[in-house]
Design an enzyme around this catalytic site. Structure first.
Site, PDB file in Angstrom:
ATOM      1  CD  GLU A 316     -14.480 -43.006 -19.447  1.00 46.61           C
ATOM      2  OE1 GLU A 316     -14.908 -43.420 -18.541  1.00 46.61           O
ATOM      3  OE2 GLU A 316     -14.175 -42.922 -20.360  1.00 46.61           O
ATOM      4  CG  ASP A 395     -14.006 -36.666 -21.346  1.00 46.85           C
ATOM      5  OD1 ASP A 395     -14.239 -36.136 -21.260  1.00 46.85           O
ATOM      6  OD2 ASP A 395     -12.989 -37.857 -21.494  1.00 46.85           O
ATOM      7  CD  GLU A 423     -10.335 -35.828 -16.762  1.00 46.55           C
ATOM      8  OE1 GLU A 423     -11.734 -35.383 -16.761  1.00 46.55           O
ATOM      9  OE2 GLU A 423     -10.239 -36.818 -17.442  1.00 46.55           O
TER      10      GLU A 423
HETATM   11  C1  GCV Z   1     -15.712 -40.154 -14.147  1.00 49.43           C
HETATM   12  C2  GCV Z   1     -13.380 -39.279 -18.385  1.00 49.43           C
HETATM   13  C3  GCV Z   1     -12.911 -39.086 -17.264  1.00 49.43           C
HETATM   14  C4  GCV Z   1     -13.096 -39.824 -16.860  1.00 49.43           C
HETATM   15  C5  GCV Z   1     -14.507 -39.956 -15.790  1.00 49.43           C
HETATM   16  C6  GCV Z   1     -15.221 -40.080 -17.268  1.00 49.43           C
HETATM   17  C7  GCV Z   1     -16.693 -39.175 -17.210  1.00 49.43           C
HETATM   18  O1  GCV Z   1     -13.131 -39.987 -19.604  1.00 49.43           O
HETATM   19  O2  GCV Z   1     -11.100 -38.828 -17.714  1.00 49.43           O
HETATM   20  O3  GCV Z   1     -12.102 -40.032 -15.139  1.00 49.43           O
HETATM   21  O4  GCV Z   1     -15.150 -40.409 -15.665  1.00 49.43           O
HETATM   22  O5  GCV Z   1     -14.871 -38.712 -18.400  1.00 49.43           O
HETATM   23  O6  GCV Z   1     -16.942 -38.889 -17.412  1.00 49.43           O
HETATM   24  O7  GCV Z   1     -17.730 -40.550 -17.048  1.00 49.43           O
END
Ligand code: GCV
Length: 711
Positions: A316, A395, A423
């Site tokens: 990411e 996720d 989340e």
């Molecule tokens: C910290 C998901 C979340 C992101 C997070 C990522 C991760 O994509 O939406 O906010 O980033 O996981 O675990 O690194």
């Protein structure tokens, strides 16, 4: 200290106590003073020395000062006691109470058998009228103390047989996704639903060390022994924690040390460039390795018990070894080499996937990514590398299969990562008690029903596994977690990490007793019963009104709250459901799909491959099926969608009704906060129900067989 007197609170550390003020800046979570009533009324002897023994002494003294008990520290004279905390290796003293308790403890230990207590374990036994807690190391005494608190009067039951307790997992860790500087999109805490960070505010330390200490105390009482203090997405300000702002990290470590919590730091892979002024961060470059070695030594000079680094690399947008044509073993091993002589570990995250996918491309499958990247590297990681794997392949969804990576790397230390911050599970506005879900994950046997479980992999042979990690859910909120009932998830994480075989309902029961102590509650049975009715099945309720049958996502893009059925359908993130007029779901089979099922050991590869054997709750994760497909439950997919969504909302309405029966029974501030959030949960669940049902009704044209309202 006068040798003839028992210990008094003011002689000990920590006299600045946030819980002791009249106007709490924070509610007491699961350790209100009342939880210590039973212990605090006893005569207690603590024998041993060291920082953690001092903590035990402090906790006991504080309780005794409040409830009329007395405490002695290693007296050399005879005292009558009800409770002894003793280190096995500590000097023998003439005090007969210590001698008797220790020898009774030794006998009980021999009776219980099963190896040494280890550096965190303890024994609890009765010696006549005395309860004895024995440990080999101070941390064991600390955990023994909190065990006595949990047991309340039962710890003093004359008939109580001896018990030995040792954690199943050595590292029980929370990762904070807290930013030091407020991120323009993600804010102070990425995916944080409880206000600001308890560590950082607007680019600086928040400065409330008493609050951090209280947090450490709560964590110790649930079994957590490690935290990382900053987000895995490491931006410019956060990168500086490794060097210029190391003092800020050391300050946190100093405060948490008395509760046996080691501090770790998320670092950027690009640190040699962004902090060290080097032209490269290539893990095979000698200058880069030397930079990490020197930097890491400086960290340990300041924080001698520093835990190590957490790294999100090539994920990411975070930098990583791919930039230099290296792989993740090269990257992780470089950091491990710097940490090894100092006793640290690197938690290297396996959350690596293509986040620039084209939705038209049906061959790329995000679920495959972690395995494809990491399984071929098994055996190449140094022994102080822990590969940290999200529990599911995508996720942290409400329902996902267990990640196949967990079974694919027998020669690697694996840590399993959970998400306590909600989340995708209601963002601490919804009641969603996750203990039962984590328990399912931890008990899942990746090689088939007779094989080892996920928790066994995380524990590793002789405790050498990577442990259990979770993304934390606290903030500077008055109730710690926004939704007061979300505290139970934090507590459950710690307790399941200590013992993954525990029944999650029993863990919840513990949390209820500690948080709403019966002695301070008008109708304890009603409170207990009502909380179980609301919370026990709340994860399944949440699942019922959100994305169906394991298909996942369907949330609003960006903030991930509330329904957005097609929110991610045409995006680059690789989380699709492929609903059309005929059916829904992702074909991940070997026969006709992405081949993901082939990443599992044979037993599950076969079970998941066929819709006939695939468990209903994961059907749409693995298969694209027609709406008329009949589930094992006997219902069709479309009717299941309608039924579960109507049922889910009814259950939330019932939760709210039940909660209202507690009005006047508990702290009004807690009551009001939960009541508010339940109103929002009813609203949001209704929105989910209506959008999902309407969407699938319009796609499929199939009416609800019970003729309910669909729009
Ligand atoms: C910290 C998901 C979340 C992101 C997070 C990522 C991760 O994509 O939406 O906010 O980033 O996981 O675990 O690194």
């Amino acid at each position: 200290m006068n040798a003839d007197e028992s210990v008094h609170l003011e002689q000990l550390m920590f006299v600045d106590d946030p819980m002791e003020t009249n106007e709490p800046r924070v509610h007491a979570a699961w350790l209100p003073p009342e939880a210590f009533r039973s212990l605090g009324a006893r005569r207690v002897l603590v024998h041993g020395d060291g920082l953690l023994v001092d903590t035990v002494l402090y906790e006991v003294s504080r309780a005794c000062a409040r409830y009329g008990g007395r405490v002695w520290h290693s007296p050399s004279w005879d005292v009558d006691v009800d409770l002894v905390f003793a280190l096995r290796g500590a000097d023998e003293l003439p005090s007969s109470a210590v001698r008797a308790a220790r020898s009774a403890g030794e006998l009980a230990l021999a009776e219980v058998g099963d190896g040494p207590l280890g550096d965190e374990g303890f024994l609890l036994a009765r010696d006549g009228d005395v309860t004895v807690v024995l440990a080999d190391a101070p941390a064991g005494l600390l955990y023994g103390l909190f065990h006595v608190v949990r047991l309340c009067a039962a710890a003093f039951d004359p008939e109580r047989p001896p018990e030995r307790h040792r954690p199943a997992l050595r590292r029980r860790m929370l990762d904070h996704w807290d930013n030091v500087a407020v991120h323009p999109v993600m804010g102070q805490v990425e995916r944080g639903y409880a206000g600001g960070s308890i560590f950082w505010r607007d680019g600086r330390p928040r400065g409330d060390l008493a609050r951090i200490r209280e947090y450490g105390r709560l964590l110790a009482a649930s079994g957590v022994n490690a935290i990382s203090v900053n987000n895995v997405n490491v931006a410019r300000t956060e990168a500086l924690l490794l060097t210029d702002r190391l003092g800020d990290v050391a300050e946190i470590a100093d405060v948490l040390r008395p509760y046996h919590i080691r501090v770790h730091l998320s670092v950027t892979f690009a640190a040699p460039v962004v902090l060290g002024g080097l032209s490269t961060a290539d893990p095979l470059d000698e200058g880069v390795r030397a930079w990490w070695a020197a930097t890491t030594r400086t960290v340990y000079d300041r924080i001698p018990d520093f835990g190590g680094y957490v790294v999100k690399a090539d994920s990411e947008g975070q930098p990583g070894p791919f930039t230099y044509g290296r792989d993740h073993a090269d990257g992780a091993n470089m950091l491990a080499e710097a940490l090894a002589p100092l006793g640290g570990v690197v938690h290297w995250r396996a959350f690596v996937y293509n986040h620039h996918q084209d939705w038209r491309d049906r061959s790329t499958d995000r679920a495959r990514a972690a395995y494809d990247h990491f399984a071929p590297l098994d055996g190449r990681f140094r022994t102080n590398v822990v590969v940290q794997v999200k529990f599911g392949p995508v996720d942290f969804q409400t329902r996902e299969p267990v990640s196949p990576v967990i079974a694919a790397m027998p020669a690697t230390r694996i840590a399993v990562e959970l998400q306590v911050t909600q989340e995708y599970t209601g963002q601490q506005r919804h009641v969603c008690h996750l203990g039962p879900w984590w328990s399912e994950v931890l008990r899942f046997a990746p090689w088939g029903p007779d094989g080892r479980a996920v928790a066994d992999v995380a524990a590793g042979e002789s405790g050498a596994g990577g442990g259990l990690v979770a993304v934390a859910n606290v903030g500077d909120d008055l109730f710690w977690t926004g939704h007061p009932l979300a505290q139970a998830n934090l507590y459950a994480f710690g307790r399941l990490a200590w013992d993954p075989r525990r029944d999650p309902t029993a863990v919840l029961d513990e949390w209820i007793t500690l948080t709403f102590p019966p002695s301070a509650t008008a109708d304890p049975d009603l409170v207990r019963r009502t909380l179980h009715e609301i919370m026990d099945d709340s994860w399944r309720t949440y699942e019922r009104y959100t994305a169906p049958l394991g298909v996942g996502f369907m949330v609003n893009p960006g903030d991930h709250y509330g329904p957005g059925v097609d929110g991610y359908e045409y995006t680059r993130w690789g989380t699709y459901h492929f609903a059309d007029r005929d059916g829904v779901g992702v074909d991940r089979t070997r026969a006709s799909g992405t081949g993901f099922t082939g990443q599992y050991p044979p037993y599950w590869a076969q079970v998941y491959e066929s819709p006939e054997t695939c468990p209903d709750e994961l059907l749409l994760f693995f298969h694209h099926v027609p709406y008329g497909h009949v589930l094992h439950s006997g219902s069709t997919v479309i009717q299941h969608i309608y039924d579960t969504h109507f049922a889910g909302v009814e259950e939330v309405v019932a939760m709210r009704r039940r909660w209202r029966t507690l009005n006047g029974m508990i702290d009004p501030a807690v009551y009001e906060r939960v009541a508010e959030r339940l109103d929002e949960q009813v609203r949001c669940a209704t929105e989910w129900r209506d959008q999902i049902n309407t969407y699938f009704h319009r796609k499929s044209g199939v009416p609800d067989e019970r003729g309910r309202d669909i729009y």
